[in-house]
Design a protein around this motif. Structure first.
Motif, PDB file in Angstrom:
ATOM      1  N   LEU A   1      34.938 -96.862  91.371  1.00  0.00           N
ATOM      2  CA  LEU A   1      33.612 -97.455  91.249  1.00  0.00           C
ATOM      3  C   LEU A   1      33.554 -98.572  90.209  1.00  0.00           C
ATOM      4  N   PRO A   2      34.292 -99.660  90.431  1.00  0.00           N
ATOM      5  CA  PRO A   2      34.232-100.783  89.492  1.00  0.00           C
ATOM      6  C   PRO A   2      32.839-101.397  89.436  1.00  0.00           C
ATOM      7  N   TRP A   3      32.345-101.610  88.215  1.00  0.00           N
ATOM      8  CA  TRP A   3      30.982-102.114  87.994  1.00  0.00           C
ATOM      9  C   TRP A   3      30.904-103.626  88.109  1.00  0.00           C
ATOM     10  N   GLY A   4      31.963-104.287  87.688  1.00  0.00           N
ATOM     11  CA  GLY A   4      31.929-105.760  87.686  1.00  0.00           C
ATOM     12  C   GLY A   4      33.216-106.321  87.108  1.00  0.00           C
ATOM     13  N   VAL A   5      33.189-107.603  86.845  1.00  0.00           N
ATOM     14  CA  VAL A   5      34.341-108.308  86.276  1.00  0.00           C
ATOM     15  C   VAL A   5      33.830-109.243  85.191  1.00  0.00           C
ATOM     16  N   VAL A   6      34.584-109.347  84.089  1.00  0.00           N
ATOM     17  CA  VAL A   6      34.289-110.379  83.091  1.00  0.00           C
ATOM     18  C   VAL A   6      35.597-111.084  82.759  1.00  0.00           C
ATOM     19  N   ILE A   7      35.520-112.418  82.627  1.00  0.00           N
ATOM     20  CA  ILE A   7      36.677-113.231  82.275  1.00  0.00           C
ATOM     21  C   ILE A   7      36.272-114.092  81.083  1.00  0.00           C
ATOM     22  N   PRO A   8      36.986-114.035  79.955  1.00  0.00           N
ATOM     23  CA  PRO A   8      36.639-114.863  78.803  1.00  0.00           C
ATOM     24  C   PRO A   8      36.592-116.339  79.174  1.00  0.00           C
ATOM     25  N   GLN A   9      35.579-117.023  78.658  1.00  0.00           N
ATOM     26  CA  GLN A   9      35.385-118.427  78.995  1.00  0.00           C
ATOM     27  C   GLN A   9      35.585-119.304  77.754  1.00  0.00           C
TER      28      GLN A   9
ATOM     29  N   LEU B   1      37.283-116.763  92.157  1.00  0.00           N
ATOM     30  CA  LEU B   1      36.154-115.861  91.934  1.00  0.00           C
ATOM     31  C   LEU B   1      36.637-114.433  92.135  1.00  0.00           C
ATOM     32  N   TYR B   2      36.368-113.570  91.161  1.00  0.00           N
ATOM     33  CA  TYR B   2      36.779-112.163  91.213  1.00  0.00           C
ATOM     34  C   TYR B   2      35.535-111.306  91.440  1.00  0.00           C
ATOM     35  N   VAL B   3      35.584-110.483  92.480  1.00  0.00           N
ATOM     36  CA  VAL B   3      34.421-109.710  92.924  1.00  0.00           C
ATOM     37  C   VAL B   3      34.751-108.221  92.870  1.00  0.00           C
ATOM     38  N   ALA B   4      33.976-107.465  92.099  1.00  0.00           N
ATOM     39  CA  ALA B   4      34.174-106.011  92.034  1.00  0.00           C
ATOM     40  C   ALA B   4      33.553-105.356  93.257  1.00  0.00           C
ATOM     41  N   ASN B   5      34.350-104.585  93.998  1.00  0.00           N
ATOM     42  CA  ASN B   5      33.878-103.868  95.185  1.00  0.00           C
ATOM     43  C   ASN B   5      33.740-102.384  94.838  1.00  0.00           C
ATOM     44  N   GLY B   6      32.497-101.967  94.528  1.00  0.00           N
ATOM     45  CA  GLY B   6      32.264-100.631  93.993  1.00  0.00           C
ATOM     46  C   GLY B   6      32.738 -99.501  94.875  1.00  0.00           C
ATOM     47  N   ARG B   7      32.496 -99.593  96.176  1.00  0.00           N
ATOM     48  CA  ARG B   7      32.862 -98.498  97.086  1.00  0.00           C
ATOM     49  C   ARG B   7      34.253 -98.647  97.679  1.00  0.00           C
TER      50      ARG B   7
END
Length: 331
Positions: free
Chosen positions: A323-331, A294-300
């Motif tokens: 300030l990463p907003w999120g993560v997407v991984i092709p499924q 699981l990849y989690v974007a940590n904004g701060r």
């Protein structure tokens, strides 16, 4: 070692730019044979960090040659990871980007203050949640023409999510504490579902069961979409923001922006089985197709935490942009 998608051809110096792009793509191994890439939009950097999930390292940084704005809001990809769709809120546009060449394939004006974007299950349609406009824009993924402009009954729709059959779109409405239910064939909202408070990220675990982060309630709601009602509320931790679900639907992961943690929910009992500390203001997340990470974007923290889903422990923190907003991984 670079990810296969970015491996240069032997005669790279002799190739023109267009031929180089083709060589890069032809050098890629089949998607089912290569570890997937994770794409992370960095809001304030105007860049997209590309993480190789086999090495858990940033292997490239995309910016459309510096053309992306400094307010990247949301991201999705097609199933093969050949096209990235990103909301460039500084320039009020949705951009389709080729990650192999860092070139813009399409772009379309979407108006001000848009946030979420989601590609339909069949890959033909993009839904853009235009938060400040209180509407959803339906975009043809091939032509990038706006096919529909649908007002929401609720206020400030942030996240968009298609039902698994692709016939209905749900929006999490921050300003009215509810969700719109949009009939895509009729191109209209057919009603709303009340939620606990300030809904944000959403994830389906079945044909009709939806988990919705409730930032104001420090919880996640369980919603029966067919019945159009909330059926349970599960306390998580402070300022629940992002949600993702395992492919088998047995677990839901909730990013708690205020607590700096991820809550792990067992969907059989609808209880939190573990809370995992991550970085500051964790936001949107993504699982690898095999569900192992699981990849989690940590904004701060300007980082991405990698969680081993077997041990439920963080194995690495990867520096990305600002300030990463999120993560997407092709499924």
């Amino acid at each position: 070692m670079p990810h296969p998608l970015f491996r240069p051809a032997p005669s790279v110096r002799a190739l023109a730019f267009g031929t180089l792009a083709a060589a890069l793509l032809s050098a890629a191994v089949p998607a089912d044979a290569a570890p997937p890439l994770a794409f992370v939009p960095n809001q304030k950097s105007g860049t997209i960090s590309v993480i190789d999930t086999s090495s858990d390292a940033v292997v490239r940084t995309l910016s459309a040659g510096g053309a992306l704005g400094k307010r990247l809001q949301a991201i999705d990809t097609d199933a093969g990871g050949r096209t990235i769709y990103v909301v460039d809120a500084e320039h009020d546009q949705l951009v389709a980007l080729d990650p192999a060449t860092d070139a813009v394939v399409h772009k379309v004006a979407i108006g001000d203050d848009a946030e979420g974007v989601r590609l339909s299950p069949d890959g033909k349609t993009l839904a853009v949640c235009a938060e400040g406009q209180h509407r959803v824009l339906v975009v043809d993924a091939k032509t990038f023409e706006i096919a529909a402009n649908i007002p929401t009954k609720g206020r400030n729709p942030e996240h968009c999510e298609f039902t698994p059959d692709g016939k209905t779109l749900l929006t999490s409405n921050e300003g009215s504490n509810d969700m719109d239910v949009i009939d895509l064939a009729a191109k209209t909202s057919v009603g709303t579902i009340a939620t606990s408070g300030h809904p944000r990220g959403v994830a389906f675990t079945g044909a009709s069961t939806l988990y919705v982060a409730q930032e104001g309630a420090d919880a996640v709601d369980v919603v029966d979409v067919a019945a159009r009602k909330k059926v349970a509320t599960i306390k998580t931790a402070q300022r629940a923001a992002g949600v993702t679900a395992s492919r088998d639907g047995k677990r839901v992961y909730v990013a708690n922006g205020g607590a700096g943690s991820v809550s792990v929910v067992d969907t059989k009992t609808n209880t939190v089985v573990k809370e995992i500390p991550v970085g500051k203001r964790p936001w949107n997340m993504a699982l690898t197709p095999d569900g192992a990470k699981l990849y989690v974007a940590n904004g701060r923290s300007n980082s991405v935490s990698v969680i081993d889903t077997k041990s439920l422990a963080v194995t690495k923190e990867i520096p990305v942009g600002e300030l990463p907003w999120g993560v997407v991984i092709p499924q």
